[in-house]
Design a protein around this motif. Sequence first.
Motif, PDB file in Angstrom:
ATOM      1  N   LEU A 127       0.837  -1.203   0.000  1.00  0.00           N
ATOM      2  CA  LEU A 127       0.000   0.000   0.000  1.00  0.00           C
ATOM      3  C   LEU A 127       0.873   1.255   0.000  1.00  0.00           C
ATOM      4  CD1 LEU A 127      -2.791  -1.034   2.537  1.00  0.00           C
ATOM      5  CD2 LEU A 127      -3.104  -0.509   0.119  1.00  0.00           C
ATOM      6  N   THR A 128       1.972   1.171   0.734  1.00  0.00           N
ATOM      7  CA  THR A 128       2.898   2.308   0.741  1.00  0.00           C
ATOM      8  C   THR A 128       3.461   2.519  -0.662  1.00  0.00           C
ATOM      9  OG1 THR A 128       3.484   1.728   3.006  1.00  0.00           O
ATOM     10  CG2 THR A 128       4.944   3.258   1.888  1.00  0.00           C
ATOM     11  N   ALA A 129       3.778   1.396  -1.324  1.00  0.00           N
ATOM     12  CA  ALA A 129       4.280   1.500  -2.695  1.00  0.00           C
ATOM     13  C   ALA A 129       3.220   2.126  -3.596  1.00  0.00           C
ATOM     14  CB  ALA A 129       4.680   0.120  -3.213  1.00  0.00           C
ATOM     15  N   ALA A 130       1.946   1.714  -3.402  1.00  0.00           N
ATOM     16  CA  ALA A 130       0.860   2.269  -4.219  1.00  0.00           C
ATOM     17  C   ALA A 130       0.685   3.762  -3.948  1.00  0.00           C
ATOM     18  CB  ALA A 130      -0.440   1.520  -3.907  1.00  0.00           C
ATOM     19  N   ALA A 131       1.046   4.186  -2.720  1.00  0.00           N
ATOM     20  CA  ALA A 131       0.915   5.602  -2.382  1.00  0.00           C
ATOM     21  C   ALA A 131       2.190   6.376  -2.714  1.00  0.00           C
ATOM     22  CB  ALA A 131       0.600   5.746  -0.893  1.00  0.00           C
ATOM     23  N   GLY A 175       5.504   5.014  -2.334  1.00  0.00           N
ATOM     24  CA  GLY A 175       6.707   4.571  -1.637  1.00  0.00           C
ATOM     25  C   GLY A 175       7.644   3.841  -2.583  1.00  0.00           C
TER      26      GLY A 175
END
Lengths: 860, 240
Positions: free
Chosen positions: A313-317, A319
């Motif tokens: 999710l961090t990557a999708a945001a 990250g």
Amino acid sequence: MNQRIGGWRVALRLARREAWRRKAQTTLMLVLVCLPVLAVAAAAVVWRTASVSGAESVDRRLGTSAALVSGSGTSEVLQGVDPDGPTSWVSEDEHVATVDEVRGVLGADRELVPIAQEYLSYRTDRGVGDLVVTQTDLANPLTDGLFRLEEGRYPRADDEVVVNAVVAGRGPGPGETLTVLRRTPDGETRTDLHVVGIAASATTREEGVAAVLPGALGVPESQPAWLVGGDPVSWDDVRALNAVGLLGASRQVLTDPPPDSALPPEVVGDEPVDETRLTALLLVVTMVLLEVVLLAGPAFAVRARAQARTLALTAAAGGTPAQARRTVLASGVVVGLVGGLLGVVLGIGLGALLVPLAQRFLGTWFGPFEVPWPLLVVVACFGLAAAVLAAVVPAFSASRQDVVAVLAGRRGEGRPSRRSPVLGLVLVGAGLAAGLLGSRASGASPALVAASALLSVVGMILLVATVVALVGQVARGFPLSLRFAARDAARHRTRTVPAVAAVGATVAGVIALAVALSSQQAADERDHDPQLAHGYGAVPLDATADPTAVRRVLATRLPGATVDAVDGVRSDDPEAFVEVGFEVDGEQLVLPTSGVFGTAELVAGAAPAALGLDAADQERADRALAEGRVVLVRGADAFGPEVAGRVRVVAGERAVDLPATTVHPPGGLGAASAVLPPAVAADLGLPVVTTALALAPSISTAAEQDLAEALATVPGAGTLVVERGYQPEDGVRILQWVLALLGGILMLGGTLTATFLALSDARPDLATMAAVGARPRTRRRVAAAYALVVGLVGALLGTPIGFIPGIAVSRPLSRGDDGSTLLAVPWPLLGLVVIGLPLLTAAAVGLCARSRLPLVARID
Amino acid sequence: MNNAVLRLTDVTRTHGAAPHEVLALRGVSFAAYPGELVAVMGPSGSGKSTLLTIAGGLDQPSSGEVSVEGVDLARLGQEGRARMRRTSIGYVFQGLNLIPALTATENVALPRELDGVAPRRARAEARRALEEVGILDLADRFPDNMSGGQQQRVAIARAVVGERRLILADEPTGALDTETGEGILQLLRARCDAGAAGVLVTHEARHAAWADRVVFLRDGVVVDETGTDRADVLTEPAAR
């Protein structure tokens, strides 16, 4: 830069909150990091408190005085800060210090309290024991701190004495009479003293200690010494004392030492760096760090797995992979900081509890409770470093995870690296080469041996993933639980590899140390030089000894023991000069004249059994003596040829050549050089006397001390010698047990951690199994099988790796005079570690695991 | 038309290698314009989610070109594509959208903080975004203490924070009841009406009714593209 700071801020916040959310998992991680920190911190506190620094010992040595001044035995001397340290004699003439010399330097009005220490003997309940006697006026305030009065009072008269608890325990207590013995070549003097109190010495704890007024036991044989009252004694004063041959231990100088530049160069020397010890220390620290990292690794891997969706999710945001690494590493930072601090705090508490216990066992007086803060900071940083390092591999795995797969609910573990096993094999090879090079007879290098240990263990770690994957592949024919465990272990390598590696590294360490210890022990056994036949004892007798009195003591203390007189020609009797020798290359080789029987030249009609000859040699010796031949006793290490057919016996002015028969006793030298037939001794006019008493059977160690004390009461009786054969040191035996125990604990710890993390991870799979009808015990079986896979694979990998440094260490330790080396494999320990412990661990895990299968829905 | 916020040109995505390769997308061309909400429909396995992950730079096409606000994603490295997701692209998934260890505000502020914006400012922006989606009162709550609908609203706030112009929503109402789902779609619609471009993956026609256009995918191929009004079939949105 801002992005990186922002990234770390987010990562640390996430790590902190995750740690709080997953309390059980965090507790496990904290325990793994905290325990070694706690242990080292506690040990550091005990060690620091136990070690008494120069400044701390001042009160114990000086009481409340300004200095302790003592004669050096010569008229000019140089000393360092502490006269117990390096000193240099400028003058070689003998000189006895006087009070006037001290006053001449320090001032005529100085208060001086004489003090002396001597090593004497005293009568115990069983015989005679050793006694450290201090002669000084303990009522003088300058002596406060030297002793601590526990009962009664200090001596006020010359016939009074205080003793410590050791003396009171073995002999006279308060109100009784202490008999102090001073033994000199001129004879023995006895002084009876009235015990008026019990006092503990500030410096000596386990030996017998007594204190009397100066002069109560005559003039001491040691150099005179005085406690000095009044103003502080400066470094210049100490130099002035040195100039007249006096040594000074000054309170001011010891607590506030002058710079090195002010010290005489003759007494300033750099402490040599012990390269071996330094290398061993570095190796131990590195291996412990590695072990902690590997043990904690699975927990961080599981935490990273649990955070997989968060990271996706961090990557999708927005990250980056670096952000994923930061997030997992931040877990290491949080756990490491808390674990390190917690470990240090708990370690200080544990240390405080252990100090009195350690003091009791170590037999010394510790200093005041002390916390080595700089060292503890390093230890806490060790915990932090271990946690961060444990998170490194999971962090990199997390940064390479397939974000799309994870978001879609699939697991995103990548393929094993193809380079790792190759690099692993190369490192193991390099470790092997380093071990061989480092253990050569010429140019042995502890650093290379240490490198061999490190390289081979790191190489093994790199091989683990491949081996685990292979085990997964060959699991086809395994029973269901074992198949499931093997395949699950192979699928979740980030979790399995550190656990297997931790077990492997533990086993490698245990095997390496055990092989080294066993080989050293085997070499010690090989090199053991028995002084007598196995089980025999001997009491040498000097010219003043009464053999009947000694026999009486032996009969009382060892009823039923066989006591044989050993006759010979005294080596310490100038009237009975005798030499036995033989010709070697045209020159006469004279054999040793002294031995454990009080002489090396025995006289007997048959060889004494205490020589320990084998049956054939005994028969040959007896026959030779009956035929009037001299028996030559030649041990394996005897100088010169092994056998000689004729010997020359020189007795005073006479020298005769006689036929000889050579026998070979066990051991390097043998208890005697030759046995002469009585007729030969008579012909040569040699005075034959009983020089020793030989006794059999063997004496227990407990009885030996009592017997030695009893024999010490008989004038002229020498020190009792008992041949017990090679006795492995208690320390080695204890160390082997500690190794097995430590190996077991670490293996159990590593396996349990990995197994229960695996079980919590495998809940959906187990739920599926339950859904298709698996019996409740399946979970237990899976748990045991998982533990078996982790333990067995680790042990099988670690064992050959452990042999590399083990052999490398063994070779220099076991190298004999002829260059040969020994390799002793501790098979029982090996079997226990490789087969016993994995099975035991699996059984323990199987018993501890809950049998109920989880009722959860699959979420992936 | 050059002002498309998102443009996919002849995009193909292959999984695995021959002979076991699977074609997830085959030559898909597609665009989304400012103010427009495009629904992507199709049966399971048709490539809808793959299209969305490629559009957001989470996955790379095997061939073809993907550009967001005129920037070719293939020309950007991993870092560059991550930056695009922090500044230009917002994602909303079906469920489990939020990081459980972060509060609603922190979840929304995440892309801004990762972009190096000072925490105070990032939180202020996040609170504005939460106010826009009507849940400012839940700003300090953790996801575990919110309903599914509330969580999806936070997810939408996170997708739009920082004035991002492309919102990619993968079945955002799949785990919600009808009423809550309608509310979420209303929010998406409102954001697109305010100038953003949106791509909504769904398999429910009533959800697609909120869109300006519907793209039908089957076996990785665009088989139909139509406006929600049948008269608008194949009409370029900008021409309408």
